[in-house]
Scaffold this active site. Structure first.
Site, mmCIF file in Angstrom:
data_model
loop_
_atom_site.group_PDB
_atom_site.id
_atom_site.type_symbol
_atom_site.label_atom_id
_atom_site.label_comp_id
_atom_site.label_asym_id
_atom_site.label_seq_id
_atom_site.Cartn_x
_atom_site.Cartn_y
_atom_site.Cartn_z
ATOM 1 N N TYR A 23 -10.708 28.176 18.629
ATOM 2 C CA TYR A 23 -10.940 27.523 19.899
ATOM 3 C C TYR A 23 -11.929 28.078 21.010
ATOM 4 O O TYR A 23 -12.204 27.525 21.899
ATOM 5 C CB TYR A 23 -9.509 27.014 20.388
ATOM 6 C CG TYR A 23 -8.861 26.064 19.298
ATOM 7 C CD1 TYR A 23 -9.382 24.973 18.573
ATOM 8 C CD2 TYR A 23 -7.684 26.431 19.073
ATOM 9 C CE1 TYR A 23 -8.921 24.343 17.502
ATOM 10 C CE2 TYR A 23 -6.682 25.778 17.924
ATOM 11 C CZ TYR A 23 -7.455 24.884 17.382
ATOM 12 O OH TYR A 23 -6.853 24.351 16.345
ATOM 13 N N ASN A 72 -10.410 14.017 21.844
ATOM 14 C CA ASN A 72 -10.067 15.053 21.061
ATOM 15 C C ASN A 72 -8.530 14.925 20.986
ATOM 16 O O ASN A 72 -7.860 15.222 21.851
ATOM 17 C CB ASN A 72 -10.305 16.379 21.555
ATOM 18 C CG ASN A 72 -9.924 17.538 20.531
ATOM 19 O OD1 ASN A 72 -9.051 17.382 19.532
ATOM 20 N ND2 ASN A 72 -10.486 18.603 20.727
ATOM 21 N N HIS A 78 -4.470 13.749 12.993
ATOM 22 C CA HIS A 78 -4.077 13.919 11.721
ATOM 23 C C HIS A 78 -2.776 13.149 11.325
ATOM 24 O O HIS A 78 -2.197 13.229 10.100
ATOM 25 C CB HIS A 78 -3.928 15.347 11.048
ATOM 26 C CG HIS A 78 -4.956 16.252 11.767
ATOM 27 N ND1 HIS A 78 -6.360 15.933 11.267
ATOM 28 C CD2 HIS A 78 -5.010 17.264 12.413
ATOM 29 C CE1 HIS A 78 -6.972 17.019 11.660
ATOM 30 N NE2 HIS A 78 -6.152 17.597 12.638
ATOM 31 N N ASP A 85 -3.978 2.962 16.565
ATOM 32 C CA ASP A 85 -3.879 1.398 16.734
ATOM 33 C C ASP A 85 -4.184 1.278 18.363
ATOM 34 O O ASP A 85 -4.655 0.287 18.636
ATOM 35 C CB ASP A 85 -2.271 1.313 16.595
ATOM 36 C CG ASP A 85 -1.984 0.824 15.189
ATOM 37 O OD1 ASP A 85 -2.698 0.797 14.306
ATOM 38 O OD2 ASP A 85 -0.816 0.737 14.786
ATOM 39 N N HIS A 98 -13.946 17.401 18.029
ATOM 40 C CA HIS A 98 -12.860 18.703 17.737
ATOM 41 C C HIS A 98 -13.924 20.142 17.839
ATOM 42 O O HIS A 98 -15.036 20.069 17.388
ATOM 43 C CB HIS A 98 -12.387 18.720 16.249
ATOM 44 C CG HIS A 98 -11.861 17.225 15.914
ATOM 45 N ND1 HIS A 98 -10.551 17.155 16.513
ATOM 46 C CD2 HIS A 98 -12.000 16.404 15.397
ATOM 47 C CE1 HIS A 98 -9.966 16.082 16.001
ATOM 48 N NE2 HIS A 98 -10.919 15.340 15.357
ATOM 49 N N SER A 100 -13.199 23.050 16.365
ATOM 50 C CA SER A 100 -13.346 23.513 15.337
ATOM 51 C C SER A 100 -13.344 22.394 14.219
ATOM 52 O O SER A 100 -13.777 21.217 14.811
ATOM 53 C CB SER A 100 -11.770 24.185 14.659
ATOM 54 O OG SER A 100 -11.031 23.072 14.549
ATOM 55 N N ARG A 109 -5.120 19.136 7.671
ATOM 56 C CA ARG A 109 -6.135 18.628 8.600
ATOM 57 C C ARG A 109 -7.237 17.860 7.946
ATOM 58 O O ARG A 109 -8.120 17.414 8.924
ATOM 59 C CB ARG A 109 -6.851 19.919 9.426
ATOM 60 C CG ARG A 109 -5.666 20.641 10.235
ATOM 61 C CD ARG A 109 -6.473 21.736 10.999
ATOM 62 N NE ARG A 109 -5.452 22.780 11.256
ATOM 63 C CZ ARG A 109 -4.570 22.924 12.022
ATOM 64 N NH1 ARG A 109 -4.544 21.882 13.311
ATOM 65 N NH2 ARG A 109 -3.760 23.759 12.364
HETATM 66 C C1 DQA Z 1 -8.550 20.251 17.079
HETATM 67 C C2 DQA Z 1 -8.381 20.572 15.736
HETATM 68 C C3 DQA Z 1 -6.914 19.763 15.387
HETATM 69 O O1 DQA Z 1 -6.871 20.038 13.920
HETATM 70 C C4 DQA Z 1 -5.933 20.709 15.998
HETATM 71 O O2 DQA Z 1 -4.607 20.345 15.895
HETATM 72 C C5 DQA Z 1 -6.069 20.927 17.576
HETATM 73 C C6 DQA Z 1 -7.491 21.073 17.803
HETATM 74 C C7 DQA Z 1 -10.033 21.063 17.563
HETATM 75 O O3 DQA Z 1 -10.330 20.646 18.661
HETATM 76 O O4 DQA Z 1 -10.555 21.740 16.642
HETATM 77 O O5 DQA Z 1 -5.359 20.964 18.094
HETATM 78 O O6 DQA Z 1 -8.644 18.939 17.631
#
Ligand code: DQA
Length: 148
Positions: A23, A72, A78, A85, A98, A100, A109
């Protein structure tokens, strides 16, 4: 002027120290400071909300005091039917971000409950993804695709 809400899900308050190899080292405050500057330059209002609690994120959406969101949802992306909703219920367009690219990570994921209802998804670009999301909102507002 478009009112933008940046909604940040669980564990994103730990950015900077949380798995920096995935991250990065930028903190959430640093990301938000950059977005606040960018919004000022573009002439949009921006507000930020991070929570580790699904219900708090949903309650924030229910305030409906924004035109467009940058979301985000972190791990809730997931799992959370309820957050999906809520986004549908308040009927505000949003861009999914995101840091990542979850689709290249663990199989769990690859389930994404928000992707199909987002205007756009920006993944795998680190903090720059938020900048691009705000640029995209600005472009779409100018093109009349999003409310001003
Ligand atoms: C995330 C990706 C998600 O899978 C993960 O649970 C996160 C960060 C990202 O910003 O890459 O907490 O949302």
């Amino acid at each position: 002027m478009t009112r933008v809400l940046v909604l940040q899900g669980p564990n994103l308050n730990l950015l900077g120290t949380r798995q920096p190899e995935i991250y990065g080292r930028m903190t959430l405050d640093e990301i938000h400071a950059g977005l606040a500057r960018q919004a000022r330059e573009l002439g949009h209002a921006i507000d930020f909300f991070q929570s580790n609690h699904e219900g708090a994120l949903i309650d924030r959406l229910h305030q409906r005091d924004f035109d467009v969101a940058i979301v985000n949802a972190a791990g809730l992306t997931h799992t959370s039917v309820s957050l999906r909703d809520a986004l549908l219920a308040v009927a505000r367009p949003f861009i999914e971000v995101h840091l990542s690219d979850p689709s290249t990570r663990e199989p769990f994921r690859q389930v994404n409950l928000l992707h199909d209802i987002a205007v756009e998804s920006i993944v795998g670009q680190g903090p720059g993804g938020y900048t691009r999301a705000l640029e995209s909102i600005d472009r779409r507002v100018a093109a009349g695709e999003l409310p001003r």
